[in-house]
Write a protein that holds these residues in place. Structure first.
Motif, mmCIF file in Angstrom:
data_model
loop_
_atom_site.group_PDB
_atom_site.id
_atom_site.type_symbol
_atom_site.label_atom_id
_atom_site.label_comp_id
_atom_site.label_asym_id
_atom_site.label_seq_id
_atom_site.Cartn_x
_atom_site.Cartn_y
_atom_site.Cartn_z
ATOM 1 N N ALA A 124 -21.785 -14.682 -19.173
ATOM 2 C CA ALA A 124 -22.220 -13.376 -18.665
ATOM 3 C C ALA A 124 -21.140 -12.745 -17.790
ATOM 4 N N HIS A 125 -20.870 -11.488 -18.051
ATOM 5 C CA HIS A 125 -19.852 -10.768 -17.280
ATOM 6 C C HIS A 125 -20.090 -9.272 -17.415
ATOM 7 N N VAL A 126 -19.421 -8.512 -16.582
ATOM 8 C CA VAL A 126 -19.412 -7.064 -16.743
ATOM 9 C C VAL A 126 -17.953 -6.685 -16.984
ATOM 10 N N ASP A 127 -17.734 -5.743 -17.893
ATOM 11 C CA ASP A 127 -16.357 -5.393 -18.239
ATOM 12 C C ASP A 127 -15.671 -4.690 -17.060
ATOM 13 N N ASP A 128 -14.357 -4.839 -16.985
ATOM 14 C CA ASP A 128 -13.605 -4.188 -15.914
ATOM 15 C C ASP A 128 -13.887 -2.687 -15.908
ATOM 16 N N VAL A 138 -23.175 -0.191 -29.374
ATOM 17 C CA VAL A 138 -22.543 0.658 -28.365
ATOM 18 C C VAL A 138 -23.432 0.602 -27.129
ATOM 19 N N TYR A 139 -22.865 0.260 -25.975
ATOM 20 C CA TYR A 139 -23.711 0.063 -24.780
ATOM 21 C C TYR A 139 -22.941 0.440 -23.515
ATOM 22 N N PRO A 140 -23.681 0.714 -22.435
ATOM 23 C CA PRO A 140 -23.011 1.113 -21.195
ATOM 24 C C PRO A 140 -22.143 -0.032 -20.656
ATOM 25 N N LEU A 160 -24.480 -6.132 -17.780
ATOM 26 C CA LEU A 160 -24.067 -7.533 -17.924
ATOM 27 C C LEU A 160 -24.270 -7.938 -19.379
ATOM 28 N N HIS A 161 -23.331 -8.694 -19.926
ATOM 29 C CA HIS A 161 -23.464 -9.127 -21.322
ATOM 30 C C HIS A 161 -22.686 -10.412 -21.532
ATOM 31 N N ARG A 162 -22.951 -11.066 -22.655
ATOM 32 C CA ARG A 162 -22.259 -12.318 -22.967
ATOM 33 C C ARG A 162 -22.230 -12.496 -24.472
HETATM 34 NI NI NI Z 1 -17.319 -7.835 -22.251
#
Ligand code: NI
Length: 220
Positions: free
Chosen positions: A95-99, A146-148, A152-154
């Motif tokens: 799990a992370h959020v993109d920069d 396509v998502y904001p 958070l995603h993984r």
């Molecule tokens: Ni990512």
């Protein structure tokens, strides 16, 4: 708003990327991960030195630029260079959020284009954290999510086969996801009105509202 688009990348472009990936060099994805992502990122990315990489990226960017639904959902101002990623068995991305900022651009919208037959690998779902809980996505070749970028995603662990995908980010003319959704919904409504009744006063008023909201909200 999370959006699945069936034909985000045309079949010929998918085939070109898939064919190149079979013989291209890949590097450890940790090379482009920040200090905290290094602990959870375990994938491979098309080698920066791969001679076919610039042409493939340009090809994908051109296809996205011509995609009407993608343009309406994202309202792209600029696209960051697309990354081709690969997951072999045992690989995952926690799990992370993109920069928020990449190469001087703000990431507003993230997207993943699936480039492997979903039957050919197990696991590897893109899992996005939403208000309704985690939502998994695993789509056919050429389809995209396509998502904001703030979500958070993984990527779930791959347990069989190879997961190939193109991932990218866009800076949107409209940075706020809720505003993008309002514009998208109004635009859909205006198209339905036109189809049903032609160019009526109602169509003109909704069109005017879409244009004027875009004027209010767009950072150009
Ligand atoms: Ni990512």
């Amino acid at each position: 708003m999370i959006f699945c688009i069936a034909d985000l990348l045309p079949a010929a472009d998918c085939a070109a990327v898939i064919e190149a990936a079979e013989t291209a060099g890949f590097v450890d994805g940790r090379q482009t991960a920040g200090w905290h992502a290094r602990q959870i990122k375990d994938n491979q990315q098309l080698a920066p030195a791969e001679p076919r990489a610039p042409a493939l990226r340009a090809r994908i960017a051109a296809a996205l630029g011509h995609h009407e639904l993608f343009s309406l959902v994202v309202r792209p101002k600029a696209l960051m260079p697309v990354m081709i990623s690969r997951y072999q068995p045992g690989m995952a991305y926690g799990a992370h959020v993109d920069d928020a900022i990449m190469g001087g651009l703000r990431s507003d919208v993230s997207f993943t284009i699936f480039l492997a037959d979903p039957e050919s690998y197990d696991g590897g779902e893109l899992v996005i954290d939403t208000a309704l809980g985690e939502q998994p996505f695993k789509l056919p070749i050429g389809a995209g999510v396509v998502y904001p970028s703030g979500a958070l995603h993984r990527v779930a662990p791959v347990t069989r086969g190879t997961r190939l995908a193109a991932v990218g980010w866009a800076q949107s003319l409209v940075r706020d996801a809720a505003r993008r959704e309002i514009l998208f919904d109004l635009d859909q409504a205006r198209r339905s009105l036109f189809q049903a009744q032609g160019k009526t006063t109602e169509f003109d008023l909704v069109s005017k509202s879409v244009a004027n909201l875009l004027r209010l909200w767009a950072d150009t």
